[in-house]
Design a protein around this motif. Structure first.
Motif, short mmCIF file in Angstrom:
data_model
loop_
_atom_site.label_atom_id
_atom_site.label_comp_id
_atom_site.label_asym_id
_atom_site.label_seq_id
_atom_site.Cartn_x
_atom_site.Cartn_y
_atom_site.Cartn_z
N ASP A 1 1.73 -37.64 40.89
CA ASP A 1 1.98 -36.96 42.15
C ASP A 1 2.48 -38.02 43.13
OD1 ASP A 1 2.15 -35.10 44.10
OD2 ASP A 1 0.00 -34.77 44.33
N TRP A 2 3.15 -37.59 44.18
CA TRP A 2 3.62 -38.55 45.18
C TRP A 2 2.42 -39.21 45.83
CZ3 TRP A 2 8.19 -39.92 44.32
CH2 TRP A 2 9.12 -39.00 43.83
N LEU B 1 7.29 -43.54 48.92
CA LEU B 1 6.22 -42.94 48.12
C LEU B 1 6.56 -43.18 46.65
CD1 LEU B 1 5.91 -39.45 49.85
CD2 LEU B 1 4.49 -41.46 50.25
N ASP C 1 12.31 -36.66 47.00
CA ASP C 1 13.45 -35.90 47.51
C ASP C 1 12.96 -35.13 48.74
OD1 ASP C 1 15.71 -34.42 47.73
OD2 ASP C 1 15.08 -32.93 46.24
N MET C 2 13.47 -35.51 49.92
CA MET C 2 12.97 -34.84 51.14
C MET C 2 14.11 -34.48 52.06
SD MET C 2 9.42 -36.71 52.10
CE MET C 2 9.81 -38.34 51.57
N GLU C 3 13.95 -33.32 52.71
CA GLU C 3 14.98 -32.91 53.67
C GLU C 3 14.71 -33.60 55.00
OE1 GLU C 3 15.10 -28.55 53.80
OE2 GLU C 3 14.19 -28.65 51.80
N LYS D 1 13.21 -31.48 57.73
CA LYS D 1 11.78 -31.17 57.58
C LYS D 1 10.92 -32.28 58.15
CE LYS D 1 10.97 -27.29 55.52
NZ LYS D 1 10.73 -26.48 56.69
N LEU D 2 11.40 -33.52 57.98
CA LEU D 2 10.60 -34.67 58.40
C LEU D 2 10.48 -34.76 59.91
CD1 LEU D 2 11.78 -37.37 55.88
CD2 LEU D 2 9.67 -36.05 55.88
N ALA D 3 11.47 -34.19 60.60
CA ALA D 3 11.46 -34.32 62.06
C ALA D 3 10.72 -33.17 62.73
CB ALA D 3 12.89 -34.40 62.57
N GLU D 4 10.35 -32.15 61.97
CA GLU D 4 9.74 -30.97 62.58
C GLU D 4 8.37 -31.25 63.14
OE1 GLU D 4 9.74 -27.79 59.77
OE2 GLU D 4 11.91 -27.59 59.87
#
Lengths: 509, 227
Positions: free
Chosen positions: A353-354, A387, A501-503, A506-509
């Motif tokens: 897992d991450w 990660l 893999d991340m959008e 999403k990270l800034a929300e």
């Protein structure tokens, strides 16, 4: 002979068709030659008919050839020798001619047929020799009983156009219960009692044999020189193979030998493994009795003192502390033994897992707080460390064992350095200490089970680092050891890991 | 601590029960025991304990099943006792309503701390608008977080994550639960977001982000908000 079935076309297959065809061909030839039915050219017809008979002898059995000779002689006489349309022959030379025609046709037919049979026999022998040679080659390449059986089954099907089943012994001269392959849908009924008899007495039985001929299958023993691998069961049309009995028996011998070879190999392997496990068992036993006794003696002694004697508060506290330390040591020993056995039995299932490397380091250093107290620990984790995808719980054991190893083998007040990084798709973890390092000659053995450097203080089963290697390899990674620049031991773990893999949004929300 | 707090211990090991009785009585807890699942159900119903310590390996029924049956009516904290290397069991127990877990062998000090935290969080009103933990305060209405009086700037997701953990302080929340609550069902496998946001939050609210005391990682299981 099966091979001829392939050479001849379908209408030739049965005797009846051959006779019919002979009659037709001779009749047709006679019809075609009918314009030659005059006193000047009837001799030519005899040559044509002789030629046709010779030609037929190449393709037909002896009976049809005899028939062809006879009808051609009769039809030549009836239609072509004057007087036409009678069996009467007028001239003496024609009579002689007719007789010699008949004899030539007959001899011609028989001789051609014999040559053909000879040629066929030679060909068949060559085919069989080739087949056996190929089988030998394939069997020599097949390793393992399953592979040998696969080759045997396919080869049997190729030569005898039928399936075969193998009932093998278990290595202790007891027949296994189920025939192989077992996954067949149309598995026939294997007559157990006949199989036992065939195996015990090494003689054929079942269908088409003198013994239990009413059985559904034929059972042939597979016999070897040192042990009998088992029994083969099959159902073939014996009549069609009656001149290949020698081939079939040689074939079975080949398979038996290959199976025997595999059985003997397996037995030898088992003996070796048993030896090895015996050795490990002894090592483990000695280590456990020693390593477990020390903390147990501590606990018993300390608690006994606490129970019966009046000691000062300071001593009491020390004894409590000793009990706690000893039980922690026991716990660690058990943990390592459990991990080892899980690794060995292949029961460790990776749940990657991450994971935040900071978390991993924090968790382990917290668990080792007491042990690390007397060392100065430097941790280096880059600010932009990504990660990594690992099994957190298992990697905790890896780092725990590496750090504990550094604590145990580097002299007190030393420095321990822990560095994490991410390079070329690999998660790298380096643990180094400022201790005396390892003698170069033991470096290749450091990760071996139960390995301990001679002359080091007691404090483990020599399992920690082999568990490290096992767990790292379970992650498809590698671990190596060397003596670092400052002389201490340096362990470097490398584990392949993707980047998460991340959008961005999403990270800034 | 108030006196005479009842704790029900459901464990089939005599030695462990004896040890727990001694350790807990030193902290003014009254303990009573059940050796198996059936006894456990009866004891819970008759004694109405403040907290239940439940061992997952019971002789007569699956510990998880007992947990589910207790949770049909029992609302106070349940702490799971388990052997090591059973992360999956622990996660299932937490998902079925257990508040916390401890792996054997554990230290008595740790056990007492967990019991206290669980009881306290059970008593505190979770719907109070202002949650305070040391110098950290979280205003659930205005969504303002202050650390040492200073306003901490958080993104919307960071705040939801912090609020969820803080509301359940002392309780272990599993990864799946947090992902479902904060990001929604589509993100149950996307633990990478959770890791990144936890790391970001630690930098903003922990005194020492490398050695967190508020956002505590439970290896392979989830997170706990330490109080």
């Amino acid at each position: 002979m099966q091979e001829t079935g392939r050479r001849l076309n379908l209408p030739f297959k049965t005797k009846f068709y051959q006779y019919l065809l002979v009659v037709l061909i001779i009749g047709l030839t006679t019809l075609i030659c009918s314009p030659l039915s005059n006193p000047q050219s009837y001799h030519i017809v005899s040559f044509i008919l002789l030629f046709v008979v010779a030609l037929l002898a190449v393709f037909m059995g002896i009976g049809p050839v005899l028939l062809a000779s006879t009808i051609s002689a009769i039809s030549w006489n009836y239609f072509f020798i004057p007087p036409f349309h009678t069996f009467h022959i007028e001239k003496t030379e024609d009579r002689l001619m007719f007789i010699s025609f008949f004899i030539i046709a007959l001899l011609n037919g028989i001789l051609t047929n014999r040559i053909r049979r000879q040629e066929r026999l030679v060909r068949d022998r060559e085919i069989q020799t080739n087949a056996l040679f190929q089988l030998t080659e394939e069997l020599s390449k097949a390793s393992g009983i399953e592979k040998v059986l696969e080759v045997a089954r396919n080869d049997f099907k190729k030569h005898f156009n039928a399936d075969s089943w193998y009932i093998l012994q278990d290595g202790n001269n007891r027949l296994g219960f189920s025939p192989r392959p077992t996954d067949e849908k149309d598995l026939p009924v294997i007559e157990r009692n006949i199989v036992e008899h065939v195996f015990a007495n090494s003689e054929r039985a079942g269908r088409h044999t003198g013994l239990s001929g009413e059985a559904g299958l034929t059972y042939h023993p597979l016999t070897g020189t040192r042990l009998n691998p088992g029994v083969v069961a099959f159902r073939i049309d014996e009549a069609a193979y009656k001149n290949r009995i020698a081939f079939r028996d040689t074939w079975f011998t080949q398979i038996s030998n290959a199976l025997e070879r595999e059985f003997l190999g397996e037995l030898a392997m088992k003996a070796r493994l048993l030896d090895e496990s015996d050795r490990l068992y002894n090592t483990l036993f000695n280590l456990i009795s020693h390593e477990f006794r020390i903390p147990i003696a501590t606990i018993m002694g300390a608690s006994d003192t606490l129970l019966i004697s009046q000691t000062t508060d300071k001593n009491r506290e020390e004894l409590y502390g000793e009990i706690f330390k000893a039980s922690a040591r026991l716990n660690h020993l058990i943990e390592n033994l459990l991990n080892m056995s899980r690794l060995e039995s292949g029961k460790i299932s990776l749940r990657p897992d991450w994971c935040d490397v900071n978390d991993l380091v924090n968790k382990v250093t917290q668990n080792l707080k007491l042990e690390l107290e007397q060392f100065s620990l430097t941790t280096v984790i880059p600010e932009d460390m990504p990660l990594v995808k690992i099994d957190f719980g298992l990697m905790e054991h890896v780092l725990y064992n590496l750090l504990l190893n550094s604590c145990q083998y580097s002299s007190g007040s030393g420095e321990i350095r822990l560095e994490a990084s991410y390079e070329n798709g690999n998660f790298i973890l380096v643990v180094s200490d400022s201790g005396p390092g390892l003698p170069p000659e033991v470096l290749p053995n450091v990760f071996d089970k139960f390995f301990r450097v001679d002359g080091t203080k007691s404090g483990g089963l020599g399992l920690g680092l082999s568990i490290v290697r096992g767990l790292v390899e379970a992650h498809k990674g590698s671990v190596k050891v060397e003596n670092g620049l400052n002389g201490g031991a340096l362990f470097a773990v490398s584990i392949p890991s993707d980047m998460p893999d991340m959008e961005e949004s999403k990270l800034a929300e | 601590m108030k006196e005479n707090r009842n704790i029900l211990i459901i464990d089939d090991e005599v030695q462990i029960r004896r040890l727990l009785e001694i350790s807990l009585s030193a902290y003014e807890f009254t303990t009573f025991f059940a050796e198996n699942g059936k006894q456990g159900l009866v004891a819970a119903a008759t004694h109405h304990p403040e907290l239940i310590l439940l061992d997952l390996g019971l002789p007569d029924m699956d510990g998880l099943e007992l947990l589910v049956r207790l949770r049909e009516w029992y609302t106070k904290p349940i702490i799971i006792l388990s052997v090591r290397n059973s992360e999956e069991d622990i996660v299932s127990a937490l998902d079925r309503g257990a508040n916390d877990y401890l792996t054997k062998p554990f230290r008595s000090g740790e056990l007492i701390a967990r019991i206290r935290a669980a009881i306290r969080s059970g008593e505190e009103r979770k719907d109070t608008p202002l949650l305070e933990f040391g110098d950290l305060s979280i205003d659930m209405i205005s969504h303002v977080v202050r650390k040492g009086g200073e306003i901490v700037r958080l993104t919307i997701t960071e705040f939801s994550l912090l609020a969820l953990l803080a509301k359940n302080s002392g309780r272990v929340l599993t990864h799946q639960f947090i992902l479902k609550e904060v990001w929604g069902y589509g993100y149950l496998e996307q633990t990478q977001y959770l890791r990144v946001f936890i790391a970001q939050l630690r930098k903003k609210i922990e005194d020492k982000p490398a050695n967190p005391v508020l956002l505590i990682t439970e290896s392979g299981i989830g997170y706990r908000f330490g109080s």
